[in-house]
Design a protein around this motif. Structure first.
Motif, PDB file in Angstrom:
ATOM      1  N   ASP A 153       0.842  -1.199   0.000  1.00 34.74           N
ATOM      2  CA  ASP A 153       0.000   0.000   0.000  1.00 34.74           C
ATOM      3  C   ASP A 153       0.880   1.254   0.000  1.00 34.74           C
ATOM      4  O   ASP A 153       2.110   1.168  -0.013  1.00 34.74           O
ATOM      5  N   ALA A 154       0.236   2.416   0.018  1.00 40.41           N
ATOM      6  CA  ALA A 154       0.980   3.679  -0.073  1.00 40.41           C
ATOM      7  C   ALA A 154       1.949   3.853   1.096  1.00 40.41           C
ATOM      8  O   ALA A 154       3.071   4.346   0.918  1.00 40.41           O
ATOM      9  N   HIS A 155       1.537   3.436   2.281  1.00 40.56           N
ATOM     10  CA  HIS A 155       2.404   3.559   3.459  1.00 40.56           C
ATOM     11  C   HIS A 155       3.647   2.676   3.314  1.00 40.56           C
ATOM     12  O   HIS A 155       4.775   3.121   3.586  1.00 40.56           O
ATOM     13  N   GLU A 156       3.456   1.446   2.866  1.00 35.68           N
ATOM     14  CA  GLU A 156       4.594   0.536   2.662  1.00 35.68           C
ATOM     15  C   GLU A 156       5.522   1.056   1.573  1.00 35.68           C
ATOM     16  O   GLU A 156       6.749   0.962   1.697  1.00 35.68           O
ATOM     17  N   HIS A 157       4.950   1.614   0.531  1.00 35.97           N
ATOM     18  CA  HIS A 157       5.774   2.191  -0.539  1.00 35.97           C
ATOM     19  C   HIS A 157       6.586   3.376  -0.026  1.00 35.97           C
ATOM     20  O   HIS A 157       7.749   3.551  -0.408  1.00 35.97           O
ATOM     21  N   ALA A 158       5.981   4.202   0.806  1.00 33.60           N
ATOM     22  CA  ALA A 158       6.701   5.350   1.362  1.00 33.60           C
ATOM     23  C   ALA A 158       7.865   4.887   2.230  1.00 33.60           C
ATOM     24  O   ALA A 158       8.972   5.458   2.170  1.00 33.60           O
ATOM     25  N   ILE A 159       7.649   3.852   3.029  1.00 38.66           N
ATOM     26  CA  ILE A 159       8.733   3.292   3.846  1.00 38.66           C
ATOM     27  C   ILE A 159       9.842   2.761   2.939  1.00 38.66           C
ATOM     28  O   ILE A 159      11.028   3.044   3.150  1.00 38.66           O
ATOM     29  N   ALA A 160       9.444   2.002   1.918  1.00 43.05           N
ATOM     30  CA  ALA A 160      10.428   1.410   1.011  1.00 43.05           C
ATOM     31  C   ALA A 160      11.244   2.487   0.302  1.00 43.05           C
ATOM     32  O   ALA A 160      12.483   2.388   0.204  1.00 43.05           O
ATOM     33  N   LEU A 161      10.589   3.526  -0.189  1.00 38.08           N
ATOM     34  CA  LEU A 161      11.298   4.587  -0.904  1.00 38.08           C
ATOM     35  C   LEU A 161      12.252   5.335   0.025  1.00 38.08           C
ATOM     36  O   LEU A 161      13.405   5.615  -0.333  1.00 38.08           O
ATOM     37  N   THR A 162      11.802   5.642   1.219  1.00 41.38           N
ATOM     38  CA  THR A 162      12.648   6.354   2.180  1.00 41.38           C
ATOM     39  C   THR A 162      13.882   5.533   2.537  1.00 41.38           C
ATOM     40  O   THR A 162      15.010   6.046   2.542  1.00 41.38           O
ATOM     41  N   LEU A 163      13.687   4.257   2.807  1.00 38.72           N
ATOM     42  CA  LEU A 163      14.825   3.411   3.179  1.00 38.72           C
ATOM     43  C   LEU A 163      15.778   3.198   2.003  1.00 38.72           C
ATOM     44  O   LEU A 163      16.998   3.147   2.190  1.00 38.72           O
ATOM     45  N   GLN A 164      15.231   3.110   0.801  1.00 34.89           N
ATOM     46  CA  GLN A 164      16.102   2.996  -0.378  1.00 34.89           C
ATOM     47  C   GLN A 164      16.966   4.243  -0.537  1.00 34.89           C
ATOM     48  O   GLN A 164      18.145   4.148  -0.899  1.00 34.89           O
ATOM     49  N   ASN A 165      16.380   5.406  -0.293  1.00 33.52           N
ATOM     50  CA  ASN A 165      17.147   6.648  -0.416  1.00 33.52           C
ATOM     51  C   ASN A 165      18.276   6.704   0.606  1.00 33.52           C
ATOM     52  O   ASN A 165      19.391   7.145   0.284  1.00 33.52           O
TER      53      ASN A 165
END
Length: 198
Positions: A153-165
């Motif tokens: 979901d959007a929350h999981e995607h936000a976590i994934a993107l932040t951690l990737q950065n």
């Protein structure tokens, strides 16, 4: 889709680029040397890839496919999302940094800012997002789903993107000598703890 002969040529090009980068880093991947080592004409090389960054990012996606396969067989372990995400980054970092010269060449290719390589970087980001969402959920990644298929979901995607950065910034810091290899997993682990620990 490539004919068998084209696939073999492409494979030789990628393998030769990986060998050159592993031996001497980014600067060692000179296109004329690469064409000679892979036994293809320079013009043929350009039929498959835009530049050496494109080839190295293709190799990155192949490395991430290996991580995907390993995690499909043996998902990141841990009783909490934090433990599993930390384990994912430890395993992914170990895989990427297994050859330091090659890893630095790949990180440099990612940071190069070449619009022609954006598709390869987006592919790598989609792979890592899929793996991170699976780790957050305590599941094996669904490798049968198209890479472009939305997972999480959007929350999981936000976590994934932040951690990737954070991970990418830590890899850049390692690649230029600001900090040692162990700091890469430490930094992304700290970010994961700040985001996920409750």
């Amino acid at each position: 889709r490539l004919a068998a002969s084209q696939a073999r040529r492409m494979r030789r090009i990628v393998d030769a680029a990986v060998q050159l980068a592993a031996e001497g880093g980014f600067e060692a991947v000179r296109l004329r040397d690469l064409a000679e080592r892979s036994v293809v004409a320079l013009g043929t090389l350009y039929k498959y890839f835009h530049n050496k960054e494109d080839i190295l990012l293709f190799a990155l996606n192949e490395a991430l496919e290996g991580v995907e396969g390993a995690l499909a067989d043996d998902p990141a372990a841990g009783r909490t999302p934090l433990a599993r995400v930390t384990e994912f980054f430890r395993r992914a970092t170990d895989a990427i940094l297994a050859n330091p010269h090659l890893a630095r060449a790949i990180v440099r290719s990612m940071a190069g800012g070449d619009p022609e390589t954006a598709g390869r970087i987006a592919g790598a980001q989609l792979r890592v997002t899929r793996l991170l969402v699976a780790s957050l959920r305590g599941e094996a990644p669904d490798l049968e789903a198209p890479l472009e298929a939305t997972s999480g979901d959007a929350h999981e995607h936000a976590i994934a993107l932040t951690l990737q950065n954070v991970w990418f910034a830590a890899l850049v810091g390692w690649s230029v000598g600001i900090h040692p290899e162990q700091a890469v997993t430490e930094q992304v682990g700290t970010a994961a703890e700040l985001i996920l620990k409750r």
